[in-house]
Design a protein around this motif. Structure first.
Motif, PDB file in Angstrom:
ATOM      1  N   VAL A   1     -58.104 -60.495 -90.251  1.00  0.00           N
ATOM      2  CA  VAL A   1     -57.841 -59.508 -91.301  1.00  0.00           C
ATOM      3  C   VAL A   1     -59.184 -59.000 -91.806  1.00  0.00           C
ATOM      4  CG1 VAL A   1     -56.860 -59.103 -93.587  1.00  0.00           C
ATOM      5  CG2 VAL A   1     -55.652 -60.572 -91.964  1.00  0.00           C
ATOM      6  N   ALA A   2     -59.390 -57.679 -91.747  1.00  0.00           N
ATOM      7  CA  ALA A   2     -60.638 -57.064 -92.188  1.00  0.00           C
ATOM      8  C   ALA A   2     -60.441 -56.468 -93.580  1.00  0.00           C
ATOM      9  CB  ALA A   2     -61.066 -55.971 -91.195  1.00  0.00           C
ATOM     10  N   ILE A   3     -61.293 -56.876 -94.523  1.00  0.00           N
ATOM     11  CA  ILE A   3     -61.235 -56.370 -95.890  1.00  0.00           C
ATOM     12  C   ILE A   3     -62.210 -55.214 -96.009  1.00  0.00           C
ATOM     13  CG2 ILE A   3     -61.544 -56.934 -98.323  1.00  0.00           C
ATOM     14  CD1 ILE A   3     -60.903 -59.812 -97.674  1.00  0.00           C
ATOM     15  N   THR A   4     -61.696 -54.021 -96.283  1.00  0.00           N
ATOM     16  CA  THR A   4     -62.513 -52.820 -96.440  1.00  0.00           C
ATOM     17  C   THR A   4     -62.337 -52.270 -97.853  1.00  0.00           C
ATOM     18  OG1 THR A   4     -60.719 -51.435 -95.596  1.00  0.00           O
ATOM     19  CG2 THR A   4     -62.290 -52.286 -93.983  1.00  0.00           C
ATOM     20  N   ALA A   5     -62.992 -51.137 -98.119  1.00  0.00           N
ATOM     21  CA  ALA A   5     -62.946 -50.551 -99.457  1.00  0.00           C
ATOM     22  C   ALA A   5     -61.533 -50.138 -99.848  1.00  0.00           C
ATOM     23  CB  ALA A   5     -63.886 -49.346 -99.525  1.00  0.00           C
ATOM     24  N   ASN A   6     -60.747 -49.654 -98.900  1.00  0.00           N
ATOM     25  CA  ASN A   6     -59.387 -49.201 -99.195  1.00  0.00           C
ATOM     26  C   ASN A   6     -58.330 -50.233 -98.798  1.00  0.00           C
ATOM     27  OD1 ASN A   6     -59.707 -49.003 -96.477  1.00  0.00           O
ATOM     28  ND2 ASN A   6     -58.955 -46.904 -96.281  1.00  0.00           N
ATOM     29  N   PHE A   7     -58.727 -51.491 -98.662  1.00  0.00           N
ATOM     30  CA  PHE A   7     -57.786 -52.550 -98.278  1.00  0.00           C
ATOM     31  C   PHE A   7     -56.813 -52.814 -99.422  1.00  0.00           C
ATOM     32  CE2 PHE A   7     -56.640 -57.085 -98.118  1.00  0.00           C
ATOM     33  CZ  PHE A   7     -56.065 -57.138 -96.864  1.00  0.00           C
ATOM     34  N   ASP A   8     -55.516 -52.709 -99.144  1.00  0.00           N
ATOM     35  CA  ASP A   8     -54.505 -52.930-100.185  1.00  0.00           C
ATOM     36  C   ASP A   8     -53.508 -54.009 -99.785  1.00  0.00           C
ATOM     37  OD1 ASP A   8     -53.251 -51.593 -98.176  1.00  0.00           O
ATOM     38  OD2 ASP A   8     -52.382 -50.015 -99.426  1.00  0.00           O
ATOM     39  N   GLY A   9     -53.934 -54.906 -98.918  1.00  0.00           N
ATOM     40  CA  GLY A   9     -53.065 -55.987 -98.490  1.00  0.00           C
ATOM     41  C   GLY A   9     -52.770 -55.891 -97.004  1.00  0.00           C
ATOM     42  N   SER A  10     -52.127 -56.907 -96.494  1.00  0.00           N
ATOM     43  CA  SER A  10     -51.804 -56.941 -95.071  1.00  0.00           C
ATOM     44  C   SER A  10     -50.526 -57.743 -94.875  1.00  0.00           C
ATOM     45  CB  SER A  10     -52.947 -57.575 -94.271  1.00  0.00           C
ATOM     46  OG  SER A  10     -52.662 -57.584 -92.890  1.00  0.00           O
ATOM     47  N   GLU A  11     -49.889 -57.522 -93.757  1.00  0.00           N
ATOM     48  CA  GLU A  11     -48.684 -58.269 -93.401  1.00  0.00           C
ATOM     49  C   GLU A  11     -48.885 -58.878 -92.022  1.00  0.00           C
ATOM     50  OE1 GLU A  11     -44.223 -57.265 -94.244  1.00  0.00           O
ATOM     51  OE2 GLU A  11     -44.733 -56.442 -92.275  1.00  0.00           O
ATOM     52  N   ILE A  12     -48.767 -60.198 -91.949  1.00  0.00           N
ATOM     53  CA  ILE A  12     -48.937 -60.915 -90.693  1.00  0.00           C
ATOM     54  C   ILE A  12     -47.562 -61.263 -90.131  1.00  0.00           C
ATOM     55  CG2 ILE A  12     -49.972 -62.911 -89.574  1.00  0.00           C
ATOM     56  CD1 ILE A  12     -52.014 -61.041 -90.735  1.00  0.00           C
ATOM     57  N   LEU A  13     -47.284 -60.803 -88.928  1.00  0.00           N
ATOM     58  CA  LEU A  13     -46.046 -61.161 -88.251  1.00  0.00           C
ATOM     59  C   LEU A  13     -46.274 -62.440 -87.446  1.00  0.00           C
ATOM     60  CD1 LEU A  13     -43.132 -60.564 -87.369  1.00  0.00           C
ATOM     61  CD2 LEU A  13     -44.084 -59.193 -85.501  1.00  0.00           C
ATOM     62  N   ILE A  14     -45.486 -63.455 -87.744  1.00  0.00           N
ATOM     63  CA  ILE A  14     -45.590 -64.736 -87.058  1.00  0.00           C
ATOM     64  C   ILE A  14     -44.302 -64.945 -86.260  1.00  0.00           C
ATOM     65  CG2 ILE A  14     -45.802 -67.240 -87.360  1.00  0.00           C
ATOM     66  CD1 ILE A  14     -47.338 -66.710 -89.920  1.00  0.00           C
ATOM     67  N   PHE A  15     -44.459 -65.119 -84.980  1.00  0.00           N
ATOM     68  CA  PHE A  15     -43.281 -65.289 -84.129  1.00  0.00           C
ATOM     69  C   PHE A  15     -43.581 -66.354 -83.074  1.00  0.00           C
ATOM     70  CE2 PHE A  15     -46.001 -61.960 -82.514  1.00  0.00           C
ATOM     71  CZ  PHE A  15     -46.122 -62.223 -81.167  1.00  0.00           C
ATOM     72  N   GLY A  16     -42.546 -66.896 -82.505  1.00  0.00           N
ATOM     73  CA  GLY A  16     -42.768 -67.937 -81.516  1.00  0.00           C
ATOM     74  C   GLY A  16     -41.473 -68.389 -80.880  1.00  0.00           C
ATOM     75  N   ALA A  17     -41.592 -69.407 -80.060  1.00  0.00           N
ATOM     76  CA  ALA A  17     -40.453 -69.967 -79.356  1.00  0.00           C
ATOM     77  C   ALA A  17     -40.592 -71.473 -79.332  1.00  0.00           C
ATOM     78  CB  ALA A  17     -40.378 -69.404 -77.940  1.00  0.00           C
ATOM     79  N   VAL A  18     -39.490 -72.124 -79.022  1.00  0.00           N
ATOM     80  CA  VAL A  18     -39.460 -73.580 -78.921  1.00  0.00           C
ATOM     81  C   VAL A  18     -39.369 -73.944 -77.449  1.00  0.00           C
ATOM     82  CG1 VAL A  18     -38.256 -75.689 -79.566  1.00  0.00           C
ATOM     83  CG2 VAL A  18     -38.324 -73.743 -81.156  1.00  0.00           C
ATOM     84  N   LYS A  19     -40.368 -74.667 -76.975  1.00  0.00           N
ATOM     85  CA  LYS A  19     -40.402 -75.094 -75.576  1.00  0.00           C
ATOM     86  C   LYS A  19     -39.695 -76.440 -75.451  1.00  0.00           C
ATOM     87  CE  LYS A  19     -43.671 -76.462 -71.961  1.00  0.00           C
ATOM     88  NZ  LYS A  19     -45.102 -76.672 -71.639  1.00  0.00           N
ATOM     89  N   ARG A  20     -38.784 -76.529 -74.477  1.00  0.00           N
ATOM     90  CA  ARG A  20     -38.029 -77.761 -74.269  1.00  0.00           C
ATOM     91  C   ARG A  20     -38.058 -78.167 -72.803  1.00  0.00           C
ATOM     92  NH1 ARG A  20     -34.619 -74.759 -77.739  1.00  0.00           N
ATOM     93  NH2 ARG A  20     -34.366 -75.729 -79.799  1.00  0.00           N
ATOM     94  N   GLU A  21     -38.002 -79.465 -72.591  1.00  0.00           N
ATOM     95  CA  GLU A  21     -37.877 -80.008 -71.244  1.00  0.00           C
ATOM     96  C   GLU A  21     -36.451 -80.446 -70.959  1.00  0.00           C
ATOM     97  OE1 GLU A  21     -40.241 -79.836 -69.139  1.00  0.00           O
ATOM     98  OE2 GLU A  21     -41.837 -79.218 -70.518  1.00  0.00           O
ATOM     99  N   SER A  22     -35.567 -80.306 -71.970  1.00  0.00           N
ATOM    100  CA  SER A  22     -34.176 -80.737 -71.825  1.00  0.00           C
ATOM    101  C   SER A  22     -33.298 -79.785 -72.629  1.00  0.00           C
ATOM    102  CB  SER A  22     -34.017 -82.177 -72.319  1.00  0.00           C
ATOM    103  OG  SER A  22     -34.418 -82.285 -73.672  1.00  0.00           O
ATOM    104  N   PRO A  23     -31.988 -79.840 -72.490  1.00  0.00           N
ATOM    105  CA  PRO A  23     -31.098 -78.957 -73.256  1.00  0.00           C
ATOM    106  C   PRO A  23     -31.252 -79.168 -74.761  1.00  0.00           C
ATOM    107  CG  PRO A  23     -29.924 -79.978 -71.437  1.00  0.00           C
ATOM    108  CD  PRO A  23     -31.251 -80.660 -71.517  1.00  0.00           C
ATOM    109  N   ILE A  24     -30.772 -78.170 -75.525  1.00  0.00           N
ATOM    110  CA  ILE A  24     -30.840 -78.248 -76.981  1.00  0.00           C
ATOM    111  C   ILE A  24     -30.054 -79.461 -77.461  1.00  0.00           C
ATOM    112  CG2 ILE A  24     -30.242 -77.096 -79.139  1.00  0.00           C
ATOM    113  CD1 ILE A  24     -30.548 -74.434 -77.686  1.00  0.00           C
ATOM    114  N   PRO A  25     -30.658 -80.325 -78.273  1.00  0.00           N
ATOM    115  CA  PRO A  25     -29.942 -81.516 -78.760  1.00  0.00           C
ATOM    116  C   PRO A  25     -28.728 -81.124 -79.594  1.00  0.00           C
ATOM    117  CG  PRO A  25     -32.310 -81.701 -79.153  1.00  0.00           C
ATOM    118  CD  PRO A  25     -32.050 -80.295 -78.729  1.00  0.00           C
ATOM    119  N   SER A  26     -27.696 -81.900 -79.486  1.00  0.00           N
ATOM    120  CA  SER A  26     -26.520 -81.678 -80.319  1.00  0.00           C
ATOM    121  C   SER A  26     -26.761 -82.261 -81.702  1.00  0.00           C
ATOM    122  CB  SER A  26     -25.298 -82.345 -79.674  1.00  0.00           C
ATOM    123  OG  SER A  26     -25.522 -83.741 -79.535  1.00  0.00           O
TER     124      SER A  26
END
Length: 255
Positions: free
Chosen positions: A32-57
């Motif tokens: 995030v770069a803070i400049t003279a006209n900086f009025d905030g920022s929004e960070i998008l955080i996304f991801g996935a869950v890696k599994r070696e087996s089926p989803i647990p019940s």
């Protein structure tokens, strides 16, 4: 001999158990770069869950995202009215308090994270602040730490955003963290927790670099590294601005 065999067995088996569900993370930006006209920022955080087996019940997978700014000590003072005048009385040094702290969850925090796990990982706002204690004669010492939370919540620097993490098929997740304009420079730590039944089953950590750039960076460095020259430059600019404004007004009156 038996305990050695048990230790070898545990070391061989524990990585497999720990890797049943892992976080694979992405960020819309890691700087995030803070400049003279900086009025905030929004960070998008996304991801996935890696599994070696089926989803647990059983209980569904929940996700917690916590973003913390640089931490520093904070001195909090209590004001009391004496003889009609508000004066400072007691003061407490809060050992460490993040300059910014936001928590986003896929469900109410108290339902997806137990108190024990919260104490262990310091996820909630109250646990993210470290206050070892105050002098014995100071009454209501916890009120000082609570005051830090209350003030920074009012300033938009601390927040808990429940039900803002979207989880699809217990595999994909995404959320966004809004960062205000008055950010403190430094490394912001983003932590992602996967939980089931209130227990943390996996976590991931990454950093977001927040820095001033351009002229703002130059002036900031000068104010810290060469304060005398920074003060003289500020004085010259103020005199020049005042002289320019007075000249402009004089010309306007003459015309």
């Amino acid at each position: 001999m038996l305990w050695r065999l048990f230790a070898i067995f545990w070391l061989c088996c524990s990585p497999a158990l720990a890797e049943e569900e892992q976080v694979v993370l992405g960020l819309s930006q890691d700087r995030v770069a803070i400049t003279a006209n900086f009025d905030g920022s929004e960070i998008l955080i996304f991801g996935a869950v890696k599994r070696e087996s089926p989803i647990p019940s059983g209980p569904p997978l929940e996700v917690i995202v916590a973003v913390a700014g640089p931490s520093s000590p904070v001195t909090v003072r209590r004001k009391e009215k004496k003889l009609g005048i508000w004066v400072n009385t007691d003061s407490v040094l809060v050992d460490l308090a993040p300059s910014f702290y936001a928590v986003a969850t896929s469900a109410p925090l108290t339902k997806i994270l137990s108190d024990t796990e919260d104490l262990r990982y310091r996820v909630s706002i109250e646990r993210a602040i470290r206050s070892v204690g105050a002098a014995m004669h100071i009454r209501g010492a916890q009120d000082f730490a609570d005051a830090v939370v209350r003030i920074r919540e009012d300033e938009g620097l601390y927040s808990i955003r429940e039900d803002t993490v979207a989880v699809d098929e217990q595999t994909l997740f995404r959320t966004s963290i809004e960062m205000p304009a008055d950010l403190t420079e430094g490394e912001y730590v983003a932590r992602i927790f996967l939980t089931r039944s209130g227990s943390v089953i996996s976590q991931f950590e990454t950093t977001i670099d927040v820095r001033k750039v351009g002229l703002e960076r130059f002036l900031f460095n000068m104010s810290r590294q060469q304060p005398v020259w920074y003060g003289l430059m500020s004085l010259v600019i103020a005199i020049a601005a005042g002289w320019g404004a007075s000249t402009a007004f004089r010309l306007l009156r003459e015309n």
